[in-house]
Motif scaffolding. Structure first.
Motif, PDB file in Angstrom:
ATOM      1  N   THR A 229       0.968  -1.052  -0.493  1.00  0.00           N
ATOM      2  CA  THR A 229      -0.255   0.010  -0.186  1.00  0.00           C
ATOM      3  C   THR A 229       0.445   1.237   0.323  1.00  0.00           C
ATOM      4  O   THR A 229       1.925   1.293   0.311  1.00  0.00           O
ATOM      5  CB  THR A 229      -0.912   0.165   1.391  1.00  0.00           C
ATOM      6  N   GLU A 230       0.335   2.187  -0.564  1.00  0.00           N
ATOM      7  CA  GLU A 230       1.187   3.719  -0.535  1.00  0.00           C
ATOM      8  C   GLU A 230       0.510   4.281   0.624  1.00  0.00           C
ATOM      9  O   GLU A 230      -0.015   4.942   0.904  1.00  0.00           O
ATOM     10  CB  GLU A 230       0.378   4.386  -1.811  1.00  0.00           C
ATOM     11  N   LEU A 231       1.548   4.786   1.145  1.00  0.00           N
ATOM     12  CA  LEU A 231       1.308   5.004   3.028  1.00  0.00           C
ATOM     13  C   LEU A 231       1.554   7.249   2.307  1.00  0.00           C
ATOM     14  O   LEU A 231       2.470   7.418   2.019  1.00  0.00           O
ATOM     15  CB  LEU A 231       2.187   4.832   3.533  1.00  0.00           C
ATOM     16  N   GLU A 232       0.034   7.346   3.094  1.00  0.00           N
ATOM     17  CA  GLU A 232       0.292   8.990   2.516  1.00  0.00           C
ATOM     18  C   GLU A 232       0.362   9.530   4.140  1.00  0.00           C
ATOM     19  O   GLU A 232       0.162   9.071   4.874  1.00  0.00           O
ATOM     20  CB  GLU A 232      -1.299   8.746   2.191  1.00  0.00           C
ATOM     21  N   ILE A 233       0.728  10.723   3.590  1.00  0.00           N
ATOM     22  CA  ILE A 233       1.654  11.372   4.855  1.00  0.00           C
ATOM     23  C   ILE A 233       0.738  12.648   5.089  1.00  0.00           C
ATOM     24  O   ILE A 233       1.094  13.195   3.867  1.00  0.00           O
ATOM     25  CB  ILE A 233       2.827  12.086   4.973  1.00  0.00           C
ATOM     26  N   TYR A 234       0.585  13.674   5.893  1.00  0.00           N
ATOM     27  CA  TYR A 234      -0.708  14.054   6.356  1.00  0.00           C
ATOM     28  C   TYR A 234       0.318  15.364   7.854  1.00  0.00           C
ATOM     29  O   TYR A 234       0.678  14.887   8.338  1.00  0.00           O
ATOM     30  CB  TYR A 234      -1.858  14.386   6.649  1.00  0.00           C
ATOM     31  N   LYS A 235       0.077  16.308   7.709  1.00  0.00           N
ATOM     32  CA  LYS A 235       0.133  17.018   9.360  1.00  0.00           C
ATOM     33  C   LYS A 235      -0.374  17.582   9.444  1.00  0.00           C
ATOM     34  O   LYS A 235      -0.336  19.112  10.590  1.00  0.00           O
ATOM     35  CB  LYS A 235       1.726  18.171   8.500  1.00  0.00           C
ATOM     36  N   ASP A 236      -1.578  18.437   8.440  1.00  0.00           N
ATOM     37  CA  ASP A 236      -2.829  18.942   9.011  1.00  0.00           C
ATOM     38  C   ASP A 236      -3.878  18.045   9.359  1.00  0.00           C
ATOM     39  O   ASP A 236      -4.360  17.106   9.201  1.00  0.00           O
ATOM     40  CB  ASP A 236      -3.906  19.548   8.340  1.00  0.00           C
TER      41      ASP A 236
END
Length: 251
Positions: A229-236
């Motif tokens: 799976t592709e790991l999506e990165i979020y900061k908000d």
């Protein structure tokens, strides 16, 4: 999620209510990391945080082994406790109590601090990377996987145990991203552990501190890994939650 975002659920009841409704969907699995646990050992209002964790988290990510081809995700919340001896004591003495009571006791009894070896090791690694470069240091770190090709040695990264590879590469890239005068911080241990475990557990979404998202710490490691799976990165948090709600609505 980065520990700061777990704490924000305590600080903002409306955020907690909204996220709880989303996380309660059968299509959402929320993981609580060992990195979160060691962060919260020193946090205030642990009893309330424990109630939030039990309400939101579906599974825990236990302490990461040194190496191996698999990293397991656990349904048993006490697997989050880093100390093996204490974990055995809890199982023996208070395992019949409600989960919230058990975790509250685990937080009260647990202590954690980065060792002197960690601080010294980070400084030494920074010096080595500056002198020899990341690729050469990686060759030393994964020496057992070097193959000779003529007069050169080539590292076959795909042959390295995935656990060992991710742990060391997160560490090396964190050092690479340090400013020249930046001091080594204890909470980096927990942050690196959250990132490491997110990669190894094959989760889809990771909400982390803006500093790590902006530096691309996770992507620096995952770009060399063939994951399922592709790991999506979020900061908000709001952007993360909006994306998660949308994914739930579309299932």
């Amino acid at each position: 999620m980065d520990t700061n975002y777990w704490i924000s659920l305590k600080q903002d009841p409306d955020r907690f209510k909204s996220f709880y409704e989303t996380a309660s969907s059968d299509d959402v699995q929320v993981y609580f990391s060992t990195g979160n646990f060691i962060d919260l050992v020193k946090a205030k209002e642990q009893d309330l945080m424990t109630k939030i964790i039990v309400a939101i988290a579906d599974k825990v990510l236990p302490p990461t082994p040194e190496k191996g081809h698999e990293f397991y995700v656990s349904d048993y919340f006490l697997d989050i406790v880093p100390d093996d001896e204490y974990r055995a004591t809890v199982r023996r003495e208070i395992s019949d109590l409600p989960l919230i009571d058990i975790l509250q006791q685990a937080f009260r009894d647990s202590t954690w601090s980065a060792t002197d070896e960690y601080f010294v090791g980070m400084e030494q690694t920074r010096d080595l990377i500056e002198e020899w470069g990341h690729d050469n240091l990686k060759g030393v770190a994964f020496e057992d996987y070097l193959k000779r090709r003529g007069d050169q040695y080539v590292l076959h990264e795909h042959e390295v145990d995935i656990v060992e590879y991710v742990k060391k590469e997160i560490y090396f890239h964190r050092v690479l991203m340090m400013d020249p005068n930046e001091a080594v911080k204890e909470n980096d241990v927990a942050d690196m552990l959250v990132c490491t475990q997110a990669i190894l557990s094959d989760c889809d979404m990771l909400l982390i501190e803006a500093k790590w998202a902006n530096l691309g710490l996770v992507e620096a490691v995952t770009e060399n890994i063939d994951g399922e799976t592709e790991l999506e990165i979020y900061k908000d948090f709001e952007a993360f939650h909006r994306e998660l709600r949308g994914a739930v609505a579309n299932t």
